[in-house]
Scaffold this motif. Sequence first.
Motif, short mmCIF file in Angstrom:
data_model
loop_
_atom_site.label_atom_id
_atom_site.label_comp_id
_atom_site.label_asym_id
_atom_site.label_seq_id
_atom_site.Cartn_x
_atom_site.Cartn_y
_atom_site.Cartn_z
N PHE A 1 -7.97 10.04 -2.83
CA PHE A 1 -7.56 9.03 -3.81
C PHE A 1 -7.82 9.49 -5.24
O PHE A 1 -7.79 8.68 -6.17
CB PHE A 1 -8.20 7.69 -3.50
CG PHE A 1 -7.45 6.95 -2.41
CD1 PHE A 1 -7.59 7.33 -1.09
CD2 PHE A 1 -6.58 5.94 -2.72
CE1 PHE A 1 -6.87 6.70 -0.09
CE2 PHE A 1 -5.85 5.28 -1.73
CZ PHE A 1 -6.00 5.67 -0.41
N GLY A 2 -8.10 10.79 -5.39
CA GLY A 2 -8.12 11.37 -6.73
C GLY A 2 -9.42 11.22 -7.48
O GLY A 2 -9.45 11.41 -8.70
N CYS B 1 0.81 -1.23 0.00
CA CYS B 1 0.00 0.00 0.00
C CYS B 1 0.84 1.28 0.00
O CYS B 1 0.28 2.36 -0.10
CB CYS B 1 -0.93 0.02 1.21
SG CYS B 1 -2.15 -1.29 1.16
N GLY B 2 2.14 1.15 0.16
CA GLY B 2 2.98 2.35 0.11
C GLY B 2 3.22 2.99 1.47
O GLY B 2 3.74 4.10 1.54
N SER C 1 -0.87 6.09 1.87
CA SER C 1 -1.28 5.05 0.93
C SER C 1 -2.03 5.64 -0.27
O SER C 1 -2.42 4.91 -1.17
CB SER C 1 -2.17 4.02 1.63
OG SER C 1 -3.38 4.61 2.03
N ASN D 1 -2.96 15.42 -8.71
CA ASN D 1 -4.17 14.95 -8.02
C ASN D 1 -4.83 16.13 -7.30
O ASN D 1 -4.70 16.32 -6.10
CB ASN D 1 -3.78 13.85 -7.03
CG ASN D 1 -4.99 13.22 -6.37
OD1 ASN D 1 -6.11 13.73 -6.48
ND2 ASN D 1 -4.77 12.11 -5.69
N TRP E 1 3.43 4.43 -9.01
CA TRP E 1 2.76 4.49 -7.71
C TRP E 1 1.41 5.18 -7.77
O TRP E 1 0.48 4.80 -7.07
CB TRP E 1 3.66 5.15 -6.67
CG TRP E 1 4.09 6.52 -7.03
CD1 TRP E 1 5.18 6.85 -7.78
CD2 TRP E 1 3.44 7.75 -6.71
NE1 TRP E 1 5.24 8.20 -7.93
CE2 TRP E 1 4.20 8.79 -7.28
CE3 TRP E 1 2.29 8.07 -5.98
CZ2 TRP E 1 3.84 10.12 -7.16
CZ3 TRP E 1 1.94 9.40 -5.84
CH2 TRP E 1 2.71 10.41 -6.43
N ARG E 2 1.28 6.16 -8.62
CA ARG E 2 -0.01 6.85 -8.67
C ARG E 2 -1.13 5.91 -9.12
O ARG E 2 -2.21 5.89 -8.56
CB ARG E 2 0.06 8.04 -9.61
CG ARG E 2 -0.02 9.36 -8.88
CD ARG E 2 -0.26 10.46 -9.87
NE ARG E 2 0.61 11.59 -9.63
CZ ARG E 2 0.38 12.55 -8.72
NH1 ARG E 2 -0.70 12.50 -7.98
NH2 ARG E 2 1.20 13.54 -8.57
N PRO F 1 -2.70 8.11 -3.68
CA PRO F 1 -1.91 8.53 -4.84
C PRO F 1 -1.66 10.03 -4.84
O PRO F 1 -2.12 10.74 -5.74
CB PRO F 1 -2.78 8.10 -6.03
CG PRO F 1 -4.17 8.10 -5.50
CD PRO F 1 -4.08 7.78 -4.05
N HIS G 1 -7.90 16.72 -6.71
CA HIS G 1 -8.94 16.35 -5.74
C HIS G 1 -8.34 16.13 -4.35
O HIS G 1 -8.94 16.47 -3.34
CB HIS G 1 -9.65 15.08 -6.19
CG HIS G 1 -10.40 15.25 -7.47
ND1 HIS G 1 -11.51 16.05 -7.58
CD2 HIS G 1 -10.20 14.74 -8.71
CE1 HIS G 1 -11.95 16.03 -8.82
NE2 HIS G 1 -11.18 15.24 -9.53
N ARG H 1 -1.66 2.92 -6.37
CA ARG H 1 -2.31 3.32 -5.12
C ARG H 1 -3.77 3.68 -5.34
O ARG H 1 -4.60 3.46 -4.46
CB ARG H 1 -1.58 4.50 -4.50
CG ARG H 1 -0.23 4.08 -3.93
CD ARG H 1 0.35 5.20 -3.14
NE ARG H 1 1.78 5.03 -2.97
CZ ARG H 1 2.58 5.95 -2.48
NH1 ARG H 1 2.09 7.12 -2.13
NH2 ARG H 1 3.87 5.73 -2.36
N ALA H 2 -4.08 4.23 -6.53
CA ALA H 2 -5.48 4.58 -6.80
C ALA H 2 -6.34 3.32 -6.89
O ALA H 2 -7.55 3.37 -6.67
CB ALA H 2 -5.56 5.38 -8.09
#
Lengths: 337, 253
Positions: A135-136, A81-82, B94, B2, A102-103, B96, B4, A106-107
């Motif tokens: 989480f974007g 999970c980083g 954890s 990102n 990683w982006r 992004p 958001h 992880r998303a």
Amino acid sequence: MDRNHLAAFQAGPPQTGESGARAQAPGSTEPPAVSIQGVSKTYDTGFQALRSINLTIHRGEIFALLGPNGAGKTTLISIVCGIAMLAEGQVLVNGHDIRRDWRKTRAQVGLVPQELSTDSFETVWRTVSFSRGLFGKPANPAHIEKVLRDLSLWDKRNHQIQTLSGGMKRRVLIAKALAHEPEVLFLDEPTAGVDVELRRDMWTLVRSLREKGVTVILTTHYIEEAEEMADRIGVINGGEIVLVEGKEALMRKLGRKQLTLHLHTPMDRVPETLARHALELSEDGEALVYTLAQDGETADVTALLQDLADAGIRFRDLHTQQSTLEDIFVDLVRDRT
Amino acid sequence: MNIHAVRAIYSFEMARTWRTLFQSIVSPVVTTSLYFIVFGGAIGSQINEIDGITYGAYIVPGLIMLMVLTQSTSNASFGIYFPKFSGTIYEVLSAPVSHYEVVMGYVGAAATKSVMLGLIILATAGFFAPLEVAHPVWMLLFLVLTAFTFSLIGFIIGLWADTFEKLQFVPLLIITPLVFLGGTFYSIDMLPPTWQTVSLLNPVLYLVSGFRWSFYGVGDVSVAVSLMMILVFLVIAMATVAWIFRTGYRLRA
Ligand SMILES: Nc1ncnc2c1ncn2[C@@H]1O[C@H](COP(=O)(O)OP(=O)(O)OP(=O)(O)O)[C@@H](O)[C@H]1O
Ligand SMILES: [Mg+2]
């Protein structure tokens, strides 16, 4: 959990009989959900928590990771999970390297941590919406509402988290992890300190997630949980994976069935006439223990009973016992330490 | 980027400000008012004008800086320390989000709060001293740059601290003395020559001086030097944050 919504969950496509049938077929060209190769982890304290771990989690399966306290379960999850640094080895999520991409990785991953770490002063609604943004993902109140309803948190949406019970907080953490619609979900001891009813609700939720194609990796100390839910089981001990097996195969391979005969008159050794049977005398000489073949061939039992009668051995009681996953697990862990 | 996530962290932190409105805004305002009453009113009436400005008015920029600096560091350090302490940081780690996005969210919110605070104190000061702002744009620029720089420094302190004591330590034992000795309540011309030289080693002096220049057109050092110094701080703070994140120092085990 809201029963109506569980029903809605279950209204998906009919489940095939064979558990794990939805999981990715071996040899499929799709990359596995998680691929862990040669991962070792030494903490700053100098303690080596993981030793060259290799593990592949197939898409769409429920994978249970078992192991005693301190085995390295949380460490392994933290790396994927980083949260912990990956210094040695490689981890791919859906074919993407967790360090390079990683982006992306992880998303796609969601985590319900073992510890109940929550923002005490925030409301349920805000903290779950926060997770989605983090989480974007653009805001989607409808999805958040569905997650909260599925976890019976809807009524509590405007409550401060500090006013919730422990089990409720656990649900909030699950809601947070589901807020961004992850494809791979890690549940680190999701049912620790949770009552029986919530535990069963949780199992239902996990199954419904699998129905939607989510890969679930969970750790647990409740063997019955792994037995009940998992398609495959991995056992980790002392930072090493000691076994990975399909649950049924594991049960077949290691599950022993024993017949114990309590004797009327104690004996000091197994009579010669019974030598061809796999009989063992208990220490006090009061019982004979017969271990059945793994495939459960019953022909032998008939012969055994016949021979016992012929030898004039009488018994006052008998019982059979099938080893559970728990026994297997305890054996495994004991053997290695 | 990102966006958001930046927005989520920023509004989460701002929500904390609104939730703790009293500590966040009201108490610094009360403290500042006390300073004005004591230094500006009671003591200031006994002190000569400095550079043709009444003492009460002279200390306004210094007081705003004092509050902005201490509040930026303490607010930003707490903002990141608390998730580490409570364990909720796992989620940020954890997610992004890049380091820069995390900084933008946390430090952006802390700086926003400090700028708001600075402006509120400025308005409060209007009740106690005649106010004039000669260069309003510069004034805002100095305020924003200082708030952002010291929020960054606070963020670093919050990352570094692993106990509440350490969290208090830097603001109390380093920032506050530097601010008090940085010409907040006086012009360094009032000091003996040796102490004037020593004062020039104090980075905060340049911030206060530049800020005061934007009010009254006078300062202990030239405004160009002030601006340069604050940019130097900013770069050092950003480089430190980048290093911390790259090495995972005290964040990732
Ligand atoms: N941050 C850390 N620094 C040093 N050692 C650590 C750290 N985190 C974990 N460990 C050690 O690493 C080992 C594995 O810990 P981990 O938390 O992964 O175990 P676990 O399998 O999750 O155990 P449990 O069932 O108790 O949750 C333990 O011996 C633990 O003491
Ligand atoms: Mg653990």
